[in-house]
Design an enzyme around this catalytic site. Sequence first.
Site, PDB file in Angstrom:
ATOM      1  N   SER A   1       0.851  -1.206   0.000  1.00 29.26           N
ATOM      2  CA  SER A   1       0.000   0.000   0.000  1.00 29.26           C
ATOM      3  C   SER A   1       0.877   1.242   0.000  1.00 29.26           C
ATOM      4  O   SER A   1       2.016   1.213   0.481  1.00 29.26           O
ATOM      5  CB  SER A   1      -0.862   0.011   1.268  1.00 29.26           C
ATOM      6  OG  SER A   1      -1.510   1.266   1.406  1.00 29.26           O
TER       7      SER A   1
ATOM      8  N   TYR B   1      -1.326  -0.360  10.246  1.00 26.02           N
ATOM      9  CA  TYR B   1      -1.636  -0.745   8.857  1.00 26.02           C
ATOM     10  C   TYR B   1      -0.446  -0.441   7.948  1.00 26.02           C
ATOM     11  O   TYR B   1       0.022  -1.300   7.206  1.00 26.02           O
ATOM     12  CB  TYR B   1      -2.891  -0.018   8.365  1.00 26.02           C
ATOM     13  CG  TYR B   1      -3.165  -0.298   6.901  1.00 26.02           C
ATOM     14  CD1 TYR B   1      -3.565  -1.558   6.478  1.00 26.02           C
ATOM     15  CD2 TYR B   1      -2.978   0.703   5.937  1.00 26.02           C
ATOM     16  CE1 TYR B   1      -3.791  -1.821   5.133  1.00 26.02           C
ATOM     17  CE2 TYR B   1      -3.211   0.439   4.593  1.00 26.02           C
ATOM     18  CZ  TYR B   1      -3.616  -0.824   4.193  1.00 26.02           C
ATOM     19  OH  TYR B   1      -3.830  -1.092   2.868  1.00 26.02           O
TER      20      TYR B   1
HETATM   21  N1  LIG Z   1      -8.614  -0.011  -1.655  1.00 27.01           N
HETATM   22  C1  LIG Z   1      -7.544   0.707  -1.422  1.00 27.01           C
HETATM   23  O1  LIG Z   1      -7.554   1.929  -1.486  1.00 27.01           O
HETATM   24  C2  LIG Z   1      -6.240   0.024  -1.085  1.00 27.01           C
HETATM   25  C3  LIG Z   1      -5.076   0.786  -1.144  1.00 27.01           C
HETATM   26  C4  LIG Z   1      -3.865   0.178  -0.862  1.00 27.01           C
HETATM   27  C5  LIG Z   1      -3.817  -1.162  -0.539  1.00 27.01           C
HETATM   28  N2  LIG Z   1      -4.975  -1.887  -0.472  1.00 27.01           N
HETATM   29  C6  LIG Z   1      -4.858  -3.310  -0.136  1.00 27.01           C
HETATM   30  O2  LIG Z   1      -5.433  -4.072  -1.181  1.00 27.01           O
HETATM   31  C7  LIG Z   1      -6.001  -5.258  -0.658  1.00 27.01           C
HETATM   32  C8  LIG Z   1      -7.455  -5.360  -1.100  1.00 27.01           C
HETATM   33  O3  LIG Z   1      -8.119  -4.146  -0.826  1.00 27.01           O
HETATM   34  P1  LIG Z   1      -9.660  -3.961  -1.217  1.00 27.01           P
HETATM   35  O4  LIG Z   1      -9.960  -2.519  -1.128  1.00 27.01           O
HETATM   36  O5  LIG Z   1      -9.945  -4.699  -2.455  1.00 27.01           O
HETATM   37  O6  LIG Z   1     -10.322  -4.693   0.040  1.00 27.01           O
HETATM   38  P2  LIG Z   1     -11.796  -5.256   0.289  1.00 27.01           P
HETATM   39  O7  LIG Z   1     -12.058  -5.001   1.751  1.00 27.01           O
HETATM   40  O8  LIG Z   1     -12.746  -4.747  -0.729  1.00 27.01           O
HETATM   41  O9  LIG Z   1     -11.625  -6.811   0.057  1.00 27.01           O
HETATM   42  C9  LIG Z   1     -10.746  -7.561   0.861  1.00 27.01           C
HETATM   43  C10 LIG Z   1     -11.243  -8.978   0.909  1.00 27.01           C
HETATM   44  O10 LIG Z   1     -10.341  -9.707   1.755  1.00 27.01           O
HETATM   45  C11 LIG Z   1     -11.090 -10.552   2.584  1.00 27.01           C
HETATM   46  N3  LIG Z   1     -10.339 -10.876   3.788  1.00 27.01           N
HETATM   47  C12 LIG Z   1     -10.161 -10.106   4.899  1.00 27.01           C
HETATM   48  N4  LIG Z   1      -9.466 -10.781   5.821  1.00 27.01           N
HETATM   49  C13 LIG Z   1      -9.186 -12.000   5.275  1.00 27.01           C
HETATM   50  C14 LIG Z   1      -8.514 -13.142   5.754  1.00 27.01           C
HETATM   51  N5  LIG Z   1      -8.005 -13.198   6.989  1.00 27.01           N
HETATM   52  N6  LIG Z   1      -8.395 -14.217   4.934  1.00 27.01           N
HETATM   53  C15 LIG Z   1      -8.947 -14.199   3.681  1.00 27.01           C
HETATM   54  N7  LIG Z   1      -9.630 -13.150   3.198  1.00 27.01           N
HETATM   55  C16 LIG Z   1      -9.739 -12.055   3.990  1.00 27.01           C
HETATM   56  C17 LIG Z   1     -12.379  -9.796   2.867  1.00 27.01           C
HETATM   57  O11 LIG Z   1     -13.425 -10.672   3.287  1.00 27.01           O
HETATM   58  C18 LIG Z   1     -12.639  -9.118   1.537  1.00 27.01           C
HETATM   59  O12 LIG Z   1     -13.488  -9.882   0.713  1.00 27.01           O
HETATM   60  C19 LIG Z   1      -5.812  -5.195   0.858  1.00 27.01           C
HETATM   61  O13 LIG Z   1      -4.650  -5.921   1.194  1.00 27.01           O
HETATM   62  C20 LIG Z   1      -5.598  -3.712   1.116  1.00 27.01           C
HETATM   63  O14 LIG Z   1      -4.847  -3.471   2.266  1.00 27.01           O
HETATM   64  C21 LIG Z   1      -6.193  -1.323  -0.736  1.00 27.01           C
END
Ligand SMILES: NC(=O)c1ccc[n+]([C@@H]2O[C@H](COP(=O)([O-])OP(=O)(O)OC[C@H]3O[C@@H](n4cnc5c(N)ncnc54)[C@H](O)[C@@H]3O)[C@@H](O)[C@H]2O)c1
Length: 252
Positions: free
Chosen positions: A147, A157
Site C-alpha cells: 500500500s 496498517y
Molecule cells: N482499496 C484501497 O484503497 C487500497 C489501497 C492500498 C492497498 N490496499 C490493499 O489491497 C487489498 C485489497 O483491498 P480492497 O480494497 O480490495 O479490500 P476489500 O475489503 O474490498 O476486500 C478484501 C477482501 O479480503 C477478505 N479478507 C479479509 N481478511 C481475510 C482473511 N483473513 N483471509 C482471507 N480473506 C480475507 C475480505 O473478506 C474481503 O473480501 C488489501 O490488502 C488492502 O490493504 C487497498
Amino acid sequence: MADDTEHRGRVALVTGGGRGFGKAFGQALSALGAHVVLADVDGEVAAEAAAEITAKGGKATGVACDVADEGQVDAVVTGIVEQHGGLDVLVNNAGLHAAYNRPFTELGLANVRRVLDVNVMGVIICSLAAREAMRGRPGASIVNISSSAAYANRSIYGVSKLAVRGLTVALAREFADAGIRVNAIAPGLILTDTVRAQLSEAEAERVLGEQILRRAGREQDIVEALLYLVSSKASFVTGETLRVTGGFALSV
Ligand SMILES: NC(=O)c1ccc[n+]([C@@H]2O[C@H](COP(=O)([O-])OP(=O)(O)OC[C@H]3O[C@@H](n4cnc5c(N)ncnc54)[C@H](O)[C@@H]3O)[C@@H](O)[C@H]2O)c1
C-alpha cells in the site's frame, strides 16, 4: 515477449478474492484463460464472485479460507494440487485496511495483532504453502499487495504494508531457486466498496491532496499492474514493489 494466450490453462490463487481488488484480479485472470481460485474468509462472497465468472464462461472456484490460519491455507493449496496438478500464480491480496488504518491507541492490541496476523503472517503462510506447488512452473509468480501507506507509516496498517515490501524482497531471494518471481504492488487510494463504506470523506480528500495526479485511483489501474507483473513482460523483474498511487507521497 508476452502474448495474450500465456495465461490459458494456468491456475491462479487470489486471496481476499470475494470483493474489491481480489475479485477484479480474478475476473481479469479468468478472462485471459486462467482457472482462478478465489479464497476469502467470507466464503459466501468468494462463491458469489466465482459464480459470476463461471456465468460468463470463465473457470473459477470460490473457497472459504482465512489466510492467517495455516491449516486452512494448506488445505486450499492441497486441493488445488489434487485438482489441477500445481499452481502458477499466487496473489496475496487479502488484507485488513480502511477501518484498521487508525492510531494504535484507538485500535487496541487485539486489532493490532489481527492486522499483523492477516496482512503479514497471511503473506508468509500463503507463500510458504504455495512454494512447492509452484516450483518450476513456467512463469510462476507471486504478487503481494502492499500500500501507499507503507511509505507514510502512520499506523500499524502502514507498518504491516511496509513489512509486505520487506517480505517481497526476502521471499524473492528465497524463492528464486524454485523459479518463482515475487513482486508487490503498492496501490494508492482506490475507492473499492470497503473504502467507500469505511473511509471518511475528509481522509479521502487528504490523500487526494497528496497525490500528483488529481484523480481517484481505479481498480483497473491496479489490475493493469498485476497483469504486467504476472506476465512474461516482467520475466526479469523480481523483489520489486510497483507503486500505483498517482504519485502519492513520492520520494526517492
Ligand atoms: N482499496 C484501497 O484503497 C487500497 C489501497 C492500498 C492497498 N490496499 C490493499 O489491497 C487489498 C485489497 O483491498 P480492497 O480494497 O480490495 O479490500 P476489500 O475489503 O474490498 O476486500 C478484501 C477482501 O479480503 C477478505 N479478507 C479479509 N481478511 C481475510 C482473511 N483473513 N483471509 C482471507 N480473506 C480475507 C475480505 O473478506 C474481503 O473480501 C488489501 O490488502 C488492502 O490493504 C487497498
